[in-house]
Scaffold this motif. Sequence first.
Motif, PDB file in Angstrom:
ATOM      1  N   ALA A 159      10.433 -16.601  -6.501  1.00 33.67           N
ATOM      2  CA  ALA A 159       9.002 -17.514  -6.585  1.00 33.67           C
ATOM      3  C   ALA A 159       8.658 -18.455  -5.491  1.00 33.67           C
ATOM      4  O   ALA A 159       7.607 -18.705  -4.882  1.00 33.67           O
ATOM      5  CB  ALA A 159       8.766 -18.261  -7.912  1.00 33.67           C
ATOM      6  N   LEU A 160       9.747 -19.227  -4.832  1.00 31.27           N
ATOM      7  CA  LEU A 160       9.550 -20.085  -3.840  1.00 31.27           C
ATOM      8  C   LEU A 160       9.128 -19.156  -2.422  1.00 31.27           C
ATOM      9  O   LEU A 160       8.296 -19.494  -1.657  1.00 31.27           O
ATOM     10  CB  LEU A 160      10.811 -20.788  -3.348  1.00 31.27           C
ATOM     11  CG  LEU A 160      11.113 -22.109  -4.202  1.00 31.27           C
ATOM     12  CD1 LEU A 160      12.559 -22.608  -4.097  1.00 31.27           C
ATOM     13  CD2 LEU A 160       9.998 -22.923  -4.094  1.00 31.27           C
ATOM     14  N   ALA A 161       9.998 -18.094  -2.362  1.00 34.01           N
ATOM     15  CA  ALA A 161       9.571 -17.020  -1.147  1.00 34.01           C
ATOM     16  C   ALA A 161       8.286 -16.349  -1.280  1.00 34.01           C
ATOM     17  O   ALA A 161       7.530 -16.302  -0.134  1.00 34.01           O
ATOM     18  CB  ALA A 161      10.716 -15.763  -1.278  1.00 34.01           C
ATOM     19  N   LEU A 162       7.695 -15.922  -2.435  1.00 31.48           N
ATOM     20  CA  LEU A 162       6.627 -15.679  -2.688  1.00 31.48           C
ATOM     21  C   LEU A 162       5.346 -16.575  -2.447  1.00 31.48           C
ATOM     22  O   LEU A 162       4.408 -16.359  -1.656  1.00 31.48           O
ATOM     23  CB  LEU A 162       6.209 -15.001  -4.333  1.00 31.48           C
ATOM     24  CG  LEU A 162       7.005 -13.494  -4.216  1.00 31.48           C
ATOM     25  CD1 LEU A 162       6.687 -13.317  -5.572  1.00 31.48           C
ATOM     26  CD2 LEU A 162       6.236 -12.517  -3.294  1.00 31.48           C
ATOM     27  N   THR A 163       5.515 -17.893  -2.636  1.00 28.21           N
ATOM     28  CA  THR A 163       4.692 -19.018  -2.481  1.00 28.21           C
ATOM     29  C   THR A 163       4.464 -19.081  -0.933  1.00 28.21           C
ATOM     30  O   THR A 163       3.317 -19.257  -0.519  1.00 28.21           O
ATOM     31  CB  THR A 163       5.221 -20.310  -3.080  1.00 28.21           C
ATOM     32  OG1 THR A 163       5.196 -19.998  -4.544  1.00 28.21           O
ATOM     33  CG2 THR A 163       4.358 -21.635  -2.829  1.00 28.21           C
ATOM     34  N   SER A 164       5.796 -19.188  -0.057  1.00 26.62           N
ATOM     35  CA  SER A 164       5.587 -19.067   1.241  1.00 26.62           C
ATOM     36  C   SER A 164       4.839 -18.003   1.809  1.00 26.62           C
ATOM     37  O   SER A 164       4.169 -18.206   2.669  1.00 26.62           O
ATOM     38  CB  SER A 164       7.020 -19.172   1.828  1.00 26.62           C
ATOM     39  OG  SER A 164       7.088 -19.340   3.243  1.00 26.62           O
ATOM     40  N   PHE A 179      13.393 -10.343   1.328  1.00 25.39           N
ATOM     41  CA  PHE A 179      14.218 -11.124   0.580  1.00 25.39           C
ATOM     42  C   PHE A 179      13.814 -11.013  -1.032  1.00 25.39           C
ATOM     43  O   PHE A 179      14.593 -10.771  -1.839  1.00 25.39           O
ATOM     44  CB  PHE A 179      14.334 -12.487   0.945  1.00 25.39           C
ATOM     45  CG  PHE A 179      14.647 -13.423  -0.077  1.00 25.39           C
ATOM     46  CD1 PHE A 179      16.153 -13.590  -0.012  1.00 25.39           C
ATOM     47  CD2 PHE A 179      14.053 -14.090  -1.040  1.00 25.39           C
ATOM     48  CE1 PHE A 179      16.804 -14.341  -1.162  1.00 25.39           C
ATOM     49  CE2 PHE A 179      14.710 -15.048  -1.897  1.00 25.39           C
ATOM     50  CZ  PHE A 179      15.850 -15.140  -2.020  1.00 25.39           C
ATOM     51  N   VAL A 180      12.470 -11.064  -1.175  1.00 24.71           N
ATOM     52  CA  VAL A 180      12.068 -10.960  -2.373  1.00 24.71           C
ATOM     53  C   VAL A 180      12.524  -9.508  -3.153  1.00 24.71           C
ATOM     54  O   VAL A 180      12.931  -9.345  -4.290  1.00 24.71           O
ATOM     55  CB  VAL A 180      10.496 -10.835  -2.578  1.00 24.71           C
ATOM     56  CG1 VAL A 180       9.995 -10.587  -3.784  1.00 24.71           C
ATOM     57  CG2 VAL A 180       9.986 -12.693  -2.189  1.00 24.71           C
ATOM     58  N   LEU A 181      12.297  -8.575  -2.420  1.00 22.24           N
ATOM     59  CA  LEU A 181      12.544  -7.311  -2.658  1.00 22.24           C
ATOM     60  C   LEU A 181      14.186  -6.789  -3.072  1.00 22.24           C
ATOM     61  O   LEU A 181      14.522  -6.266  -4.244  1.00 22.24           O
ATOM     62  CB  LEU A 181      11.906  -6.122  -1.804  1.00 22.24           C
ATOM     63  CG  LEU A 181      10.707  -5.972  -2.008  1.00 22.24           C
ATOM     64  CD1 LEU A 181      10.166  -4.815  -0.522  1.00 22.24           C
ATOM     65  CD2 LEU A 181       9.866  -5.536  -3.080  1.00 22.24           C
ATOM     66  N   LEU A 182      14.981  -7.383  -2.071  1.00 18.27           N
ATOM     67  CA  LEU A 182      16.257  -7.242  -2.372  1.00 18.27           C
ATOM     68  C   LEU A 182      16.838  -8.120  -3.409  1.00 18.27           C
ATOM     69  O   LEU A 182      17.806  -7.439  -4.211  1.00 18.27           O
ATOM     70  CB  LEU A 182      17.116  -7.910  -1.029  1.00 18.27           C
ATOM     71  CG  LEU A 182      16.886  -6.675   0.172  1.00 18.27           C
ATOM     72  CD1 LEU A 182      17.645  -7.292   1.656  1.00 18.27           C
ATOM     73  CD2 LEU A 182      17.521  -5.399  -0.226  1.00 18.27           C
ATOM     74  N   ALA A 183      16.494  -9.223  -3.590  1.00 21.67           N
ATOM     75  CA  ALA A 183      16.858 -10.378  -4.772  1.00 21.67           C
ATOM     76  C   ALA A 183      16.616  -9.465  -6.064  1.00 21.67           C
ATOM     77  O   ALA A 183      17.130  -9.587  -7.057  1.00 21.67           O
ATOM     78  CB  ALA A 183      15.985 -11.580  -4.700  1.00 21.67           C
ATOM     79  N   LEU A 184      15.254  -9.147  -6.159  1.00 26.45           N
ATOM     80  CA  LEU A 184      14.984  -8.435  -7.505  1.00 26.45           C
ATOM     81  C   LEU A 184      15.732  -7.106  -7.829  1.00 26.45           C
ATOM     82  O   LEU A 184      15.973  -6.777  -8.939  1.00 26.45           O
ATOM     83  CB  LEU A 184      13.489  -8.122  -7.396  1.00 26.45           C
ATOM     84  CG  LEU A 184      12.384  -9.458  -7.680  1.00 26.45           C
ATOM     85  CD1 LEU A 184      10.942  -9.115  -7.657  1.00 26.45           C
ATOM     86  CD2 LEU A 184      12.639 -10.253  -8.751  1.00 26.45           C
ATOM     87  N   PHE A 185      15.917  -6.344  -6.745  1.00 19.89           N
ATOM     88  CA  PHE A 185      16.806  -5.022  -6.825  1.00 19.89           C
ATOM     89  C   PHE A 185      18.207  -5.497  -7.263  1.00 19.89           C
ATOM     90  O   PHE A 185      18.791  -4.762  -7.685  1.00 19.89           O
ATOM     91  CB  PHE A 185      16.688  -4.264  -5.720  1.00 19.89           C
ATOM     92  CG  PHE A 185      15.295  -3.393  -5.527  1.00 19.89           C
ATOM     93  CD1 PHE A 185      14.927  -2.590  -6.661  1.00 19.89           C
ATOM     94  CD2 PHE A 185      14.719  -3.430  -4.360  1.00 19.89           C
ATOM     95  CE1 PHE A 185      13.858  -1.687  -6.515  1.00 19.89           C
ATOM     96  CE2 PHE A 185      13.370  -2.702  -4.211  1.00 19.89           C
ATOM     97  CZ  PHE A 185      13.133  -1.844  -5.341  1.00 19.89           C
ATOM     98  N   ALA A 186      18.766  -6.689  -6.526  1.00 19.28           N
ATOM     99  CA  ALA A 186      20.027  -6.862  -6.964  1.00 19.28           C
ATOM    100  C   ALA A 186      20.210  -7.608  -8.347  1.00 19.28           C
ATOM    101  O   ALA A 186      21.131  -6.947  -8.854  1.00 19.28           O
ATOM    102  CB  ALA A 186      20.455  -7.925  -5.958  1.00 19.28           C
ATOM    103  N   LEU A 187      19.344  -8.219  -8.602  1.00 25.88           N
ATOM    104  CA  LEU A 187      19.292  -8.774 -10.114  1.00 25.88           C
ATOM    105  C   LEU A 187      19.263  -7.462 -11.030  1.00 25.88           C
ATOM    106  O   LEU A 187      19.888  -7.500 -12.156  1.00 25.88           O
ATOM    107  CB  LEU A 187      18.051  -9.806 -10.248  1.00 25.88           C
ATOM    108  CG  LEU A 187      18.340 -11.107  -9.368  1.00 25.88           C
ATOM    109  CD1 LEU A 187      17.294 -11.981  -9.695  1.00 25.88           C
ATOM    110  CD2 LEU A 187      19.458 -11.840 -10.043  1.00 25.88           C
TER     111      LEU A 187
END
Length: 71
Positions: free
Chosen positions: A23-28, A47-55
Amino acid sequence: MVIRKWHPGKLIILWAWGGVAVALALTSFLSSPVRDAPAQHLVELVFVLLALFALSGITWHWLGGRESAGE
């Protein structure tokens, strides 16, 4: 620590912190035009894509372990 033996609460904590980071990365990412800082936007999007794929991968792995254990 094997992911398949995690308590469900650990996944909740993992997704909560991951959601905050995304959320912070998308806000930025959404707060300024791409033409102002294209490299920064690319890093934030990756970062957003990697974080979501990792989770999602961790959750998939954990749920797969629960299916094979018959829980």
